[in-house]
Design a protein around this motif. Structure first.
Motif, PDB file in Angstrom:
ATOM      1  N   LYS A 122     -45.495  21.210   8.372  1.00  0.00           N
ATOM      2  CA  LYS A 122     -46.337  20.028   8.312  1.00  0.00           C
ATOM      3  C   LYS A 122     -47.317  20.023   9.471  1.00  0.00           C
ATOM      4  N   LEU A 123     -48.392  19.277   9.309  1.00  0.00           N
ATOM      5  CA  LEU A 123     -49.422  19.154  10.324  1.00  0.00           C
ATOM      6  C   LEU A 123     -49.534  17.711  10.789  1.00  0.00           C
ATOM      7  N   GLU A 124     -50.260  17.518  11.896  1.00  0.00           N
ATOM      8  CA  GLU A 124     -50.487  16.166  12.396  1.00  0.00           C
ATOM      9  C   GLU A 124     -51.778  16.154  13.204  1.00  0.00           C
ATOM     10  N   LEU A 165     -56.332  19.359  14.025  1.00  0.00           N
ATOM     11  CA  LEU A 165     -55.113  19.660  13.290  1.00  0.00           C
ATOM     12  C   LEU A 165     -54.214  20.556  14.121  1.00  0.00           C
ATOM     13  N   SER A 166     -52.935  20.228  14.195  1.00  0.00           N
ATOM     14  CA  SER A 166     -52.006  21.059  14.942  1.00  0.00           C
ATOM     15  C   SER A 166     -50.692  21.155  14.193  1.00  0.00           C
ATOM     16  N   LEU A 167     -50.044  22.294  14.350  1.00  0.00           N
ATOM     17  CA  LEU A 167     -48.762  22.504  13.710  1.00  0.00           C
ATOM     18  C   LEU A 167     -47.752  21.518  14.280  1.00  0.00           C
ATOM     19  N   PHE A 168     -47.152  20.716  13.411  1.00  0.00           N
ATOM     20  CA  PHE A 168     -46.257  19.658  13.907  1.00  0.00           C
ATOM     21  C   PHE A 168     -44.806  20.088  13.894  1.00  0.00           C
ATOM     22  N   THR A 169     -44.320  20.481  12.758  1.00  0.00           N
ATOM     23  CA  THR A 169     -42.896  20.817  12.670  1.00  0.00           C
ATOM     24  C   THR A 169     -42.664  21.688  11.446  1.00  0.00           C
ATOM     25  N   ASP A 170     -41.546  22.307  11.412  1.00  0.00           N
ATOM     26  CA  ASP A 170     -41.154  23.108  10.265  1.00  0.00           C
ATOM     27  C   ASP A 170     -40.283  22.238   9.358  1.00  0.00           C
TER      28      ASP A 170
END
Length: 401
Positions: free
Chosen positions: A264-266, A34-39
């Protein structure tokens, strides 16, 4: 050519696009996790702006003909429980002013130049100016670059290793045991319950009322056995003090925070075959929901999550109560269009086994590192909190997840 690094406060009117670009180019964690995708809101400071006091700094490299934004860091300050003391027959929490470092990013093309170290030192100056007694960070245990920066260069020590437990949100609703009644508490009752039962738990925020009344807080829920005086459907909630004075045989509580409206995550790095198999499970689950297939949500593109916090309870069937609450939280997340629900708990947390999760999506050891910034001025002497042994539980503030 002379290169000068300048650290200054984030200015949304001119830095927003560049910060978003650096965020996109920075992986959070190894590929496949899991990684931080965007705000979602286009507001890079949104993950700290719900805290009592916060700041975001950016780093610019200035050359002879231009300035380039190459890094950023966020920080916030709050008052939390760091221990407890006994007065007569009562136990009182000891509070300290704690700072939290998060969102440290340095452009991949400008790493190993000391920029991350400079950003940390500058945010720590602000912590000191605002009376913070401790500072801590959370990072993955196998993120060696981050661990080395904080422990070897910035003076932090490894402190706690909680687990992040993540469960998919299926296309079908999860059945909640018919032997359990789930009640919703208003913010005032929830605050009272947390202060009476959890206030001596490490990292418990003194401003828990602000958390529970925040627009991102979706509610606090308590599970009790059906057939007990609180789960019979008769009467009314007696208030948290009376409930804790005469509790049912087993009970559990948790609150839900809507992270979807902040970021959001991706999941990155999955093969084409895995993506096809995941989509197949979703199609079957959506078409035949009565089969209750544990389908994989659309996590290979940006998705939102709900965070479960303030998880606890008592009694021989507390795990069953927690599982029922997690099922209720799952159904809330399904209605909200989320891909997963998550929780973070101490390794020795007694209710941990009641929290459903997929190991492939979870993190067994999320490393928390801490640093003492100055003398401890908490209400009573706790000594050096950085040297205290871990307890069974921690209270994870959803504003910082």
């Amino acid at each position: 050519m002379t290169t000068v690094v300048e650290v200054r406060e984030y200015d949304p009117s001119k830095d927003l696009a560049t910060v978003e670009d650096v965020e996109r180019r920075c992986e959070v964690g190894p590929t496949g996790k899991l990684s931080l995708f965007t705000d979602l809101l286009g507001d890079p400071i949104c993950r700290v702006r719900h805290s009592p006091s916060y700041l975001m700094l950016v780093a610019e490299i200035a050359t002879e003909d231009k300035k380039e934004l190459v890094g950023m860091i966020r920080g916030c300050i709050k008052t939390v429980t760091c221990g407890s003391k006994t007065l007569d027959v009562t136990t009182k929490p000891l509070y300290t002013k704690l700072a939290y470092v998060l969102g440290l990013r340095v452009s991949p093309t400008h790493r190993r130049l000391g920029i991350g170290f400079q950003l940390v030192k500058e945010i720590e100056k602000w912590f000191n100016q605002n009376g913070a007694e401790y500072s801590y960070i959370a990072t993955e245990n196998d993120n060696h670059a981050s661990v080395n920066l904080f422990t070897e260069k910035c003076g932090y020590t490894k402190f706690r290793t909680p687990s992040i437990l993540v469960n998919p949100v299926y296309a079908h609703r999860v059945n909640v045991s018919n032997q359990v009644t789930v009640l919703r508490l208003g913010p005032s009752d929830a605050e009272s319950l947390y202060r009476l039962h959890f206030s001596t738990t490490e990292f418990f925020p003194r401003d828990i009322d602000s958390v529970l009344n925040n627009k991102l807080s979706l509610g606090t829920f308590i599970a009790v056995p059906r057939g007990s005086c609180y789960g019979s459907g008769f009467g009314s909630w007696p208030g948290s003090a009376k409930f804790l004075e005469y509790p049912p045989d087993s009970w559990a509580v948790l609150s839900v925070w809507n992270c979807k409206d902040s970021f959001k995550l991706e999941v990155r790095g999955a093969s084409r075959l895995r993506r096809v198999l995941a989509k197949t499970t979703r199609v079957v689950d959506k078409t035949l929901p009565f089969l209750k297939i544990p389908s994989i949500p659309a996590i290979f593109q940006p998705f939102g999550l709900h965070f479960m916090y303030g998880i606890g309870g008592e009694g021989p069937c507390v795990e069953k109560m927690v599982k029922a609450l997690c099922g209720h939280a799952h159904n809330l997340a399904k209605e909200g269009g989320c891909g997963v629900i998550a929780a973070e708990v101490a390794v020795g947390e007694p209710v941990r086994r009641g929290i459903p999760h997929w190991k492939v999506l979870s993190c067994d050891e999320d490393l928390w590192c801490i640093k003492r910034l100055g003398e401890d001025y908490s209400d009573g002497s706790v000594g050096d909190w950085t040297k205290s042994p871990p307890g069974n539980s921690i209270f994870v503030d959803p504003r910082e997840f």
